[in-house]
Design an enzyme around this catalytic site. Structure first.
Site, PDB file in Angstrom:
ATOM      1  N   LEU A 197      61.066  30.650  55.948  1.00 56.16           N
ATOM      2  CA  LEU A 197      59.918  30.433  56.982  1.00 56.16           C
ATOM      3  C   LEU A 197      58.737  29.660  56.456  1.00 56.16           C
ATOM      4  O   LEU A 197      58.458  28.639  56.581  1.00 56.16           O
ATOM      5  CB  LEU A 197      60.006  31.096  57.082  1.00 56.16           C
ATOM      6  CG  LEU A 197      59.171  31.604  58.797  1.00 56.16           C
ATOM      7  CD1 LEU A 197      59.548  30.305  60.412  1.00 56.16           C
ATOM      8  CD2 LEU A 197      58.429  32.939  59.550  1.00 56.16           C
ATOM      9  N   ASP A 198      58.140  30.316  55.400  1.00 59.12           N
ATOM     10  CA  ASP A 198      56.510  30.320  55.524  1.00 59.12           C
ATOM     11  C   ASP A 198      56.495  29.018  54.968  1.00 59.12           C
ATOM     12  O   ASP A 198      57.192  28.900  53.701  1.00 59.12           O
ATOM     13  CB  ASP A 198      55.428  31.886  54.971  1.00 59.12           C
ATOM     14  CG  ASP A 198      54.212  31.175  54.780  1.00 59.12           C
ATOM     15  OD1 ASP A 198      53.688  30.219  54.714  1.00 59.12           O
ATOM     16  OD2 ASP A 198      53.661  32.088  53.684  1.00 59.12           O
TER      17      ASP A 198
ATOM     18  N   THR B 249      52.237  29.233  57.874  1.00 58.80           N
ATOM     19  CA  THR B 249      51.107  31.034  57.579  1.00 58.80           C
ATOM     20  C   THR B 249      51.122  30.985  56.372  1.00 58.80           C
ATOM     21  O   THR B 249      50.148  31.551  56.893  1.00 58.80           O
ATOM     22  CB  THR B 249      52.388  31.545  58.519  1.00 58.80           C
ATOM     23  OG1 THR B 249      54.082  30.814  57.743  1.00 58.80           O
ATOM     24  CG2 THR B 249      52.783  31.217  60.046  1.00 58.80           C
TER      25      THR B 249
ATOM     26  N   LYS C 229      53.390  33.656  47.601  1.00 61.70           N
ATOM     27  CA  LYS C 229      54.594  32.628  48.263  1.00 61.70           C
ATOM     28  C   LYS C 229      55.799  33.416  47.988  1.00 61.70           C
ATOM     29  O   LYS C 229      56.504  33.464  47.163  1.00 61.70           O
ATOM     30  CB  LYS C 229      54.171  31.553  48.729  1.00 61.70           C
ATOM     31  CG  LYS C 229      52.998  30.519  48.996  1.00 61.70           C
ATOM     32  CD  LYS C 229      52.606  29.511  48.759  1.00 61.70           C
ATOM     33  CE  LYS C 229      51.136  29.629  49.597  1.00 61.70           C
ATOM     34  NZ  LYS C 229      51.057  27.488  49.413  1.00 61.70           N
TER      35      LYS C 229
ATOM     36  N   SER D 217      64.093  34.078  55.430  1.00 64.32           N
ATOM     37  CA  SER D 217      62.297  34.906  55.562  1.00 64.32           C
ATOM     38  C   SER D 217      62.584  36.104  54.801  1.00 64.32           C
ATOM     39  O   SER D 217      63.009  37.250  55.375  1.00 64.32           O
ATOM     40  CB  SER D 217      62.078  34.735  56.210  1.00 64.32           C
ATOM     41  OG  SER D 217      60.430  34.844  56.426  1.00 64.32           O
TER      42      SER D 217
ATOM     43  N   LYS E 178      63.525  38.706  47.820  1.00 59.98           N
ATOM     44  CA  LYS E 178      63.466  37.932  46.907  1.00 59.98           C
ATOM     45  C   LYS E 178      62.759  37.757  45.537  1.00 59.98           C
ATOM     46  O   LYS E 178      61.850  38.475  45.832  1.00 59.98           O
ATOM     47  CB  LYS E 178      63.130  36.920  47.388  1.00 59.98           C
ATOM     48  CG  LYS E 178      63.454  36.609  49.107  1.00 59.98           C
ATOM     49  CD  LYS E 178      63.063  35.382  49.507  1.00 59.98           C
ATOM     50  CE  LYS E 178      63.160  34.006  51.084  1.00 59.98           C
ATOM     51  NZ  LYS E 178      62.507  33.126  51.601  1.00 59.98           N
TER      52      LYS E 178
ATOM     53  N   GLU F 275      63.568  26.178  50.254  1.00 62.49           N
ATOM     54  CA  GLU F 275      62.641  27.118  50.055  1.00 62.49           C
ATOM     55  C   GLU F 275      61.061  26.491  48.847  1.00 62.49           C
ATOM     56  O   GLU F 275      61.238  25.525  48.287  1.00 62.49           O
ATOM     57  CB  GLU F 275      62.942  27.964  49.060  1.00 62.49           C
ATOM     58  CG  GLU F 275      63.850  28.936  49.606  1.00 62.49           C
ATOM     59  CD  GLU F 275      62.570  30.528  49.717  1.00 62.49           C
ATOM     60  OE1 GLU F 275      61.199  29.878  49.701  1.00 62.49           O
ATOM     61  OE2 GLU F 275      62.560  31.157  50.231  1.00 62.49           O
TER      62      GLU F 275
END
Ligand code: B16
Ligand code: MG
Length: 220
Positions: free
Chosen positions: A13-14, A20, A48, A119, A150, A174
């Site tokens: 996602l980010d 974001t 991140k 995510s 992760k 990613e």
């Protein structure tokens, strides 16, 4: 293999479909300021794709405060940061989707290729809702659905498992090293959104999803 030869494309996602990271940074920076040290954009790169709890540990290490707080105090800090972060994302609008996202998702859907979100964020659903893209995804696996962060492959394996698709037929987009490693550990093809200098081990590097509009490419 062509990108359209995969059965499932999983998106982080980010940093992949929305930026974001800038709001995470602002919220963490406010916490660091209160604790008396400054958090730089360079520091932020290390956060991140990393879970909220682990991010806080890294930030406290950066400030030389690794052993300064009780677990309860850390919990309070993580909650305060998340409250600020949620305030920042409250006004998130569809136009903050990163370029090419809708076009690429539409292309995948028209070809019958399954799509998923994988995510670390526990805020993935409200973010996807504000961006008005929930309907594009066959499955959404976020930080609430996983125990192991992760680079553990759990988040991506769960997505594939829910759709009954073997990992080798999945590709993952990613933007973080932990995410690339998670995809590889899952036995999937990792596509980095970023450069080989910052992200190691991916099969392909792209600047963003806008590179995938009507484009095909060959796997090594
Ligand atoms: P939350 P991703 C990650 O999102 C962010 O990159 C990372 O900076 C953040 O700490 C993590 O989500 C947890 O987010 O605090 O909202 O649960 O890249 O995995 O989509
Ligand atoms: Mg990311």
């Amino acid at each position: 293999m062509d990108i359209y030869g995969f059965e499932l494309i999983i998106f982080d996602l980010d940093g992949v479909i929305v930026d974001t990271a800038k709001y995470h940074y602002l919220a963490w920076k406010e916490l660091a300021d209160k604790l008396g040290f400054s958090l730089t954009l360079e520091h932020n790169e290390r956060l991140k794709g990393i879970s909220r709890t682990r991010s806080l540990e890294i930030i406290l290490e950066i400030g030389g405060l690794a052993d300064a707080f009780t677990p309860e105090q850390k919990e309070e800090m993580a909650t305060a940061k998340n409250t600020r972060y949620m305030e920042y994302i409250h006004n998130l609008k569809e136009d903050e989707l990163l370029p090419g996202t809708k076009e690429f998702l539409t292309e995948l859907k028209s070809r019958g290729i399954k799509t998923a979100i994988g995510s670390a964020s526990k805020n993935a659903l409200p973010i996807l809702d504000k961006l008005d893209v929930i309907h594009f995804f066959d499955v959404i696996i976020d930080g609430n659905a996983t125990d192991k962060a992760k680079p553990h492959p759990e988040v991506f394996l769960l997505a594939a498992e829910k759709l009954g698709i073997p990992p080798e037929n999945c590709a993952v987009f990613e933007d973080a090293q932990a995410g690339i490693e998670a995809a590889l550990a899952a036995g999937m093809t990792a596509i980095a959104v970023g450069s080989p200098e910052n992200l190691k081990g991916a099969s392909m590097y792209v600047a963003g999803l806008d590179h995938f509009q009507r484009v095909s490419w060959n796997m090594p």
